[in-house]
Structure formats: C-alpha cells, structure tokens
Design a protein around this motif. Sequence first.
Motif, PDB file in Angstrom:
ATOM      1  N   THR A   1      18.385   1.853 -15.152  1.00  0.00           N
ATOM      2  CA  THR A   1      18.719   1.965 -13.743  1.00  0.00           C
ATOM      3  C   THR A   1      19.262   0.635 -13.257  1.00  0.00           C
ATOM      4  O   THR A   1      18.636  -0.407 -13.439  1.00  0.00           O
ATOM      5  N   LYS A   2      20.431   0.669 -12.658  1.00  0.00           N
ATOM      6  CA  LYS A   2      21.033  -0.539 -12.095  1.00  0.00           C
ATOM      7  C   LYS A   2      20.350  -0.846 -10.762  1.00  0.00           C
ATOM      8  O   LYS A   2      20.155   0.033  -9.937  1.00  0.00           O
ATOM      9  N   THR A   3      19.968  -2.084 -10.571  1.00  0.00           N
ATOM     10  CA  THR A   3      19.353  -2.489  -9.307  1.00  0.00           C
ATOM     11  C   THR A   3      20.313  -3.372  -8.529  1.00  0.00           C
ATOM     12  O   THR A   3      21.209  -3.994  -9.088  1.00  0.00           O
ATOM     13  N   GLU A   4      20.127  -3.415  -7.248  1.00  0.00           N
ATOM     14  CA  GLU A   4      20.918  -4.284  -6.387  1.00  0.00           C
ATOM     15  C   GLU A   4      20.043  -5.432  -5.907  1.00  0.00           C
ATOM     16  O   GLU A   4      18.837  -5.417  -6.094  1.00  0.00           O
ATOM     17  N   HIS A   5      20.654  -6.369  -5.284  1.00  0.00           N
ATOM     18  CA  HIS A   5      19.911  -7.508  -4.753  1.00  0.00           C
ATOM     19  C   HIS A   5      19.254  -7.094  -3.439  1.00  0.00           C
ATOM     20  O   HIS A   5      19.928  -6.844  -2.442  1.00  0.00           O
ATOM     21  N   LEU A   6      17.957  -7.047  -3.467  1.00  0.00           N
ATOM     22  CA  LEU A   6      17.159  -6.528  -2.355  1.00  0.00           C
ATOM     23  C   LEU A   6      17.346  -7.294  -1.050  1.00  0.00           C
ATOM     24  O   LEU A   6      17.322  -6.720   0.024  1.00  0.00           O
ATOM     25  N   TYR A   7      17.554  -8.595  -1.141  1.00  0.00           N
ATOM     26  CA  TYR A   7      17.574  -9.426   0.059  1.00  0.00           C
ATOM     27  C   TYR A   7      18.971  -9.890   0.491  1.00  0.00           C
ATOM     28  O   TYR A   7      19.095 -10.704   1.392  1.00  0.00           O
ATOM     29  N   ILE A   8      20.011  -9.377  -0.153  1.00  0.00           N
ATOM     30  CA  ILE A   8      21.367  -9.821   0.152  1.00  0.00           C
ATOM     31  C   ILE A   8      22.184  -8.667   0.721  1.00  0.00           C
ATOM     32  O   ILE A   8      22.074  -7.536   0.253  1.00  0.00           O
ATOM     33  N   GLU A   9      23.007  -8.976   1.717  1.00  0.00           N
ATOM     34  CA  GLU A   9      23.901  -7.957   2.255  1.00  0.00           C
ATOM     35  C   GLU A   9      25.287  -8.545   2.465  1.00  0.00           C
ATOM     36  O   GLU A   9      25.449  -9.744   2.667  1.00  0.00           O
ATOM     37  N   LYS A  10      26.279  -7.671   2.382  1.00  0.00           N
ATOM     38  CA  LYS A  10      27.663  -8.016   2.683  1.00  0.00           C
ATOM     39  C   LYS A  10      28.203  -6.907   3.566  1.00  0.00           C
ATOM     40  O   LYS A  10      28.256  -5.765   3.160  1.00  0.00           O
ATOM     41  N   ASP A  11      28.576  -7.279   4.769  1.00  0.00           N
ATOM     42  CA  ASP A  11      29.104  -6.316   5.725  1.00  0.00           C
ATOM     43  C   ASP A  11      30.453  -6.850   6.195  1.00  0.00           C
ATOM     44  O   ASP A  11      30.516  -7.931   6.785  1.00  0.00           O
ATOM     45  N   PRO A  12      31.530  -6.103   5.937  1.00  0.00           N
ATOM     46  CA  PRO A  12      32.849  -6.590   6.341  1.00  0.00           C
ATOM     47  C   PRO A  12      32.963  -6.857   7.845  1.00  0.00           C
ATOM     48  O   PRO A  12      33.812  -7.635   8.273  1.00  0.00           O
ATOM     49  N   ALA A  13      32.100  -6.239   8.636  1.00  0.00           N
ATOM     50  CA  ALA A  13      32.145  -6.415  10.086  1.00  0.00           C
ATOM     51  C   ALA A  13      31.353  -7.633  10.561  1.00  0.00           C
ATOM     52  O   ALA A  13      31.378  -7.964  11.751  1.00  0.00           O
ATOM     53  N   LYS A  14      30.615  -8.286   9.659  1.00  0.00           N
ATOM     54  CA  LYS A  14      29.792  -9.441  10.050  1.00  0.00           C
ATOM     55  C   LYS A  14      30.042 -10.602   9.099  1.00  0.00           C
ATOM     56  O   LYS A  14      30.192 -10.417   7.900  1.00  0.00           O
ATOM     57  N   TYR A  15      30.054 -11.800   9.658  1.00  0.00           N
ATOM     58  CA  TYR A  15      30.113 -13.032   8.867  1.00  0.00           C
ATOM     59  C   TYR A  15      31.298 -13.049   7.903  1.00  0.00           C
ATOM     60  O   TYR A  15      31.186 -13.516   6.774  1.00  0.00           O
ATOM     61  N   GLU A  16      32.421 -12.503   8.368  1.00  0.00           N
ATOM     62  CA  GLU A  16      33.655 -12.469   7.572  1.00  0.00           C
ATOM     63  C   GLU A  16      33.461 -11.759   6.239  1.00  0.00           C
ATOM     64  O   GLU A  16      34.166 -12.034   5.268  1.00  0.00           O
ATOM     65  N   GLY A  17      32.477 -10.892   6.158  1.00  0.00           N
ATOM     66  CA  GLY A  17      32.225 -10.138   4.928  1.00  0.00           C
ATOM     67  C   GLY A  17      31.554 -10.944   3.833  1.00  0.00           C
ATOM     68  O   GLY A  17      31.430 -10.472   2.704  1.00  0.00           O
ATOM     69  N   LYS A  18      31.099 -12.141   4.174  1.00  0.00           N
ATOM     70  CA  LYS A  18      30.447 -12.992   3.175  1.00  0.00           C
ATOM     71  C   LYS A  18      29.001 -12.566   2.963  1.00  0.00           C
ATOM     72  O   LYS A  18      28.367 -11.982   3.849  1.00  0.00           O
ATOM     73  N   ALA A  19      28.481 -12.874   1.793  1.00  0.00           N
ATOM     74  CA  ALA A  19      27.102 -12.540   1.461  1.00  0.00           C
ATOM     75  C   ALA A  19      26.138 -13.392   2.282  1.00  0.00           C
ATOM     76  O   ALA A  19      26.279 -14.615   2.353  1.00  0.00           O
ATOM     77  N   VAL A  20      25.181 -12.714   2.914  1.00  0.00           N
ATOM     78  CA  VAL A  20      24.141 -13.393   3.689  1.00  0.00           C
ATOM     79  C   VAL A  20      22.786 -12.808   3.307  1.00  0.00           C
ATOM     80  O   VAL A  20      22.699 -11.729   2.729  1.00  0.00           O
ATOM     81  N   ILE A  21      21.745 -13.530   3.670  1.00  0.00           N
ATOM     82  CA  ILE A  21      20.397 -13.028   3.465  1.00  0.00           C
ATOM     83  C   ILE A  21      20.132 -11.987   4.549  1.00  0.00           C
ATOM     84  O   ILE A  21      20.361 -12.254   5.735  1.00  0.00           O
ATOM     85  N   LYS A  22      19.693 -10.807   4.132  1.00  0.00           N
ATOM     86  CA  LYS A  22      19.459  -9.706   5.070  1.00  0.00           C
ATOM     87  C   LYS A  22      18.581 -10.145   6.231  1.00  0.00           C
ATOM     88  O   LYS A  22      17.631 -10.910   6.059  1.00  0.00           O
ATOM     89  N   ASN A  23      18.916  -9.634   7.397  1.00  0.00           N
ATOM     90  CA  ASN A  23      18.182  -9.884   8.636  1.00  0.00           C
ATOM     91  C   ASN A  23      18.165 -11.352   9.044  1.00  0.00           C
ATOM     92  O   ASN A  23      17.274 -11.794   9.767  1.00  0.00           O
ATOM     93  N   THR A  24      19.128 -12.118   8.534  1.00  0.00           N
ATOM     94  CA  THR A  24      19.306 -13.511   8.947  1.00  0.00           C
ATOM     95  C   THR A  24      20.800 -13.740   9.131  1.00  0.00           C
ATOM     96  O   THR A  24      21.601 -12.853   8.866  1.00  0.00           O
ATOM     97  N   ARG A  25      21.132 -14.926   9.539  1.00  0.00           N
ATOM     98  CA  ARG A  25      22.533 -15.337   9.586  1.00  0.00           C
ATOM     99  C   ARG A  25      22.799 -16.413   8.551  1.00  0.00           C
ATOM    100  O   ARG A  25      23.777 -17.146   8.639  1.00  0.00           O
ATOM    101  N   ILE A  26      21.940 -16.504   7.548  1.00  0.00           N
ATOM    102  CA  ILE A  26      22.036 -17.564   6.542  1.00  0.00           C
ATOM    103  C   ILE A  26      22.936 -17.105   5.397  1.00  0.00           C
ATOM    104  O   ILE A  26      22.602 -16.176   4.663  1.00  0.00           O
ATOM    105  N   PRO A  27      24.087 -17.769   5.218  1.00  0.00           N
ATOM    106  CA  PRO A  27      24.969 -17.412   4.113  1.00  0.00           C
ATOM    107  C   PRO A  27      24.375 -17.815   2.758  1.00  0.00           C
ATOM    108  O   PRO A  27      23.738 -18.864   2.629  1.00  0.00           O
ATOM    109  N   VAL A  28      24.608 -16.974   1.776  1.00  0.00           N
ATOM    110  CA  VAL A  28      24.187 -17.294   0.411  1.00  0.00           C
ATOM    111  C   VAL A  28      24.785 -18.635  -0.002  1.00  0.00           C
ATOM    112  O   VAL A  28      24.105 -19.481  -0.593  1.00  0.00           O
ATOM    113  N   ALA A  29      26.048 -18.858   0.345  1.00  0.00           N
ATOM    114  CA  ALA A  29      26.723 -20.095  -0.053  1.00  0.00           C
ATOM    115  C   ALA A  29      26.023 -21.339   0.484  1.00  0.00           C
ATOM    116  O   ALA A  29      25.997 -22.374  -0.186  1.00  0.00           O
ATOM    117  N   SER A  30      25.430 -21.267   1.662  1.00  0.00           N
ATOM    118  CA  SER A  30      24.720 -22.433   2.214  1.00  0.00           C
ATOM    119  C   SER A  30      23.522 -22.809   1.359  1.00  0.00           C
ATOM    120  O   SER A  30      23.295 -23.985   1.067  1.00  0.00           O
TER     121      SER A  30
END
Length: 78
Positions: free
Chosen positions: A4-33
Amino acid sequence: MTITKTEHLYIEKDPAKYEGKAVIKNTRIPVASIVNHYRSGMSIEEILEGYPSLTPAQLFDVLSYYFDNKDEIDKELD
C-alpha cells in the motif's frame, strides 16, 4: 502480499494556497523553510525549539517529504 502506497500525513499542497508549495498541514510553515534550517546545520532539537507548535512527527515528515521530493524543494531554495 499487497503493498500500500502511503502519503505524507503532515504535508499538503494546495494550488490555491501558498503558491501551491508544500506546507505543513494546518500551518503556514513551508517545507522549504524547515529544510533550509536543517541544511544549514540546525539540529532537530534546535528546529523544534524555533517552531514550538511543531511536533517531532511533523518535523520528521517534513524531512521525509524533502528526501522523497528533493528536486522540488531544492528549486524553491536555490
């Protein structure tokens, strides 16, 4: 046996938010930071001290996401 393929539980990418960049779910903290701090030599403990709202599980998922998507995050940091 089925794998079974799993996804990253705490990461989200939404094209409508944060320029579609990966952030930690329920935060505004970019993965890149977080990755930038890690690459600069900060320890896990130091990063968690700097982001007291993050859990260790979130932080390790950020790093896992980074290593699974290194090209994507490296482009954001370059």
